[in-house]
Design an enzyme around this catalytic site. Sequence first.
Site, PDB file in Angstrom:
ATOM      1  N   GLU A 273       7.967  19.409  97.446  1.00 34.99           N
ATOM      2  CA  GLU A 273       8.188  19.837  98.754  1.00 34.99           C
ATOM      3  C   GLU A 273       9.369  18.730  99.186  1.00 34.99           C
ATOM      4  OE1 GLU A 273       4.641  20.150 101.175  1.00 34.99           O
ATOM      5  OE2 GLU A 273       3.994  21.704  99.964  1.00 34.99           O
TER       6      GLU A 273
ATOM      7  N   GLU B 247       1.015  25.114  94.372  1.00 30.43           N
ATOM      8  CA  GLU B 247      -0.084  24.768  95.362  1.00 30.43           C
ATOM      9  C   GLU B 247      -0.142  26.267  95.888  1.00 30.43           C
ATOM     10  OE1 GLU B 247       0.613  21.796  98.278  1.00 30.43           O
ATOM     11  OE2 GLU B 247       1.439  20.354  96.331  1.00 30.43           O
TER      12      GLU B 247
HETATM   13  O1  AHR Z   1      -2.263  19.852  99.082  1.00 30.46           O
HETATM   14  C1  AHR Z   1      -2.231  19.088 100.221  1.00 30.46           C
HETATM   15  C2  AHR Z   1      -0.710  18.993 100.617  1.00 30.46           C
HETATM   16  O2  AHR Z   1       0.021  20.211 100.637  1.00 30.46           O
HETATM   17  C3  AHR Z   1       0.148  18.372  99.420  1.00 30.46           C
HETATM   18  O3  AHR Z   1       0.113  16.942  99.237  1.00 30.46           O
HETATM   19  C4  AHR Z   1       1.509  18.851  99.853  1.00 30.46           C
HETATM   20  O4  AHR Z   1       2.560  19.144  98.651  1.00 30.46           O
HETATM   21  C5  AHR Z   1       1.484  20.128 100.598  1.00 30.46           C
HETATM   22  O5  AHR Z   1       2.000  20.229 101.706  1.00 30.46           O
END
Ligand code: AHR
Length: 533
Positions: free
Chosen positions: A207, A331
């Site tokens: 991110e 994610e």
């Molecule tokens: O999964 C929780 C958080 O969500 C992670 O650390 C981040 O990459 C995302 O914003």
Amino acid sequence: MKRRTFVKTAAAAALGALSQPLPSLAADVEIELSPGNAGPVISPHIYGHFIEHLGGVIYDGVWVGRNSSIPNVDGIRKQFVDDMKRIGAPNLRWPGGCFADGYHWRDGIGKASARPRTYNYWQRSMPPGMDATETNQFGIQEFMHLCRTVGAEPYLAANVGSGSPREFHEWVQYCNAPAGTVSLAAERAANGDPEPYRVRYWGVGNESWGCGGAMKPEEYATLYRRFVTQFPAYTEPFLVATGPRGHSADGDIGWTTGFFGAMRGAAPPNGFSVHYYTDFRPTTVKAGDFTPAEWYEVFLRGVRLEKVIEDHWREMGKFDSIHRTKLVVDEWGVWYPPGSEIAPGYILSETITLRDALHTSMTFDIFNRHADKIAMANVAQTINCIHSLFLAHGADFVRTPVYYVFDMYRSHMGGRVVPVKNPLPSMKVPALAGTGSLAAISCSASIRDNRLTVTFTNPSLDASLQARIRLTGGATPIEARGQVLTHQNMRATNTFAKPEEVKPMAHPVKVVGDAIELSLVKQSVTLIDCRIA
Ligand code: AHR
């Protein structure tokens, strides 16, 4: 039943306007599959995992310590290991997440008692007065032992936000250099692991548009090139560049355009990460207690992932028409507002219900259908965080309904996608904005050797459907078995006190000539495994 009739009937039933059951016809839904025309292989890595130093994920969830009274394998919770093995977990992403861009790998090696205590990014989200200091008891060695014990491939996220190319390359050497070469290999051996870890998957930041450095895509592309140009290639790497925030209102196409535009002429990454949260944080939609409209809303928002995948893939194709770079959805999950944490300090842990199980199966169907584009995906996160498969607190441990979907979809791993030839009907459903249009059935199919796997989700709260799977192109079903995950209560969940409330059951399936017939009960996920000739 004609398609138009079905759409009207299902919509009325879903909206609660129709009291009689659907007419009992031969089949409400018929799909046609031609296993002889199977497409690309579904990478097993699509069914991947993610654990981060956050709340109760690592400490307590995964790592209980070697001296714990909780059964453990060298400090790792034994039940976690056993269940991850059972679902054939193909990979594990670690150490974050946002944590990764503040993590310095040397803090987590060597004698455990001598490791420093360090700041954890997630400190800012802890309840007032609660500490999140990182003890570094779980470092690269413990993580690699976990991967080996489970049989999962490691996927490491490197620190780009506050680290340097040198720190990254030294981590790669520590992990992958053969014994007897560089000093870092000797250090690894002195710490107990003479054999290299042979880590293949490396995320270059996380991110980077947000917690990983708040960069513009062009700035990140410059850093990406600096971080990978002198990569110590002991093991052929699969390098993953930070991609978009797919759940942004505009899908964040600008990140993809900016990054690949700035990468012209440079070696493309192997993977391009996409994060897609079905994000309810800015709403009042709760994890455990919800209305029918909120049930459907999760699916309506969840399936937008398909468009995100298609849009970014198309954009990437403008820079790389042969698509050397694949998508890595590292994610994904449903993220609810706080309120259902299993304990104070276990931030982002959520109650997981049947609704989240159906969201999972629909997501997997999307991944399967786009197997040509997706090299890997990682649920966020495997334990005690957001879309968890497991919740653990001290000696308590429970498998959530999401776990069972991972278990049911195992047979798609490594199969070749069989396209569903005919279009599936849609239905009108109640939603936060009044009504929405949702596919009445989600489905995907794959073939491996002579085993055909078909998965269906029926998201309707009212209508069970008769389904027929017709095999064409000369394939004949020989025998089939089914499994269903459902519950009378849409809010059903597994708790420490009642751990087996939601779990799969055998489901009757009939082979009739060239077809397989079954009923798709309302609010369910169904798996059909069929031997074909
Ligand atoms: O999964 C929780 C958080 O969500 C992670 O650390 C981040 O990459 C995302 O914003």
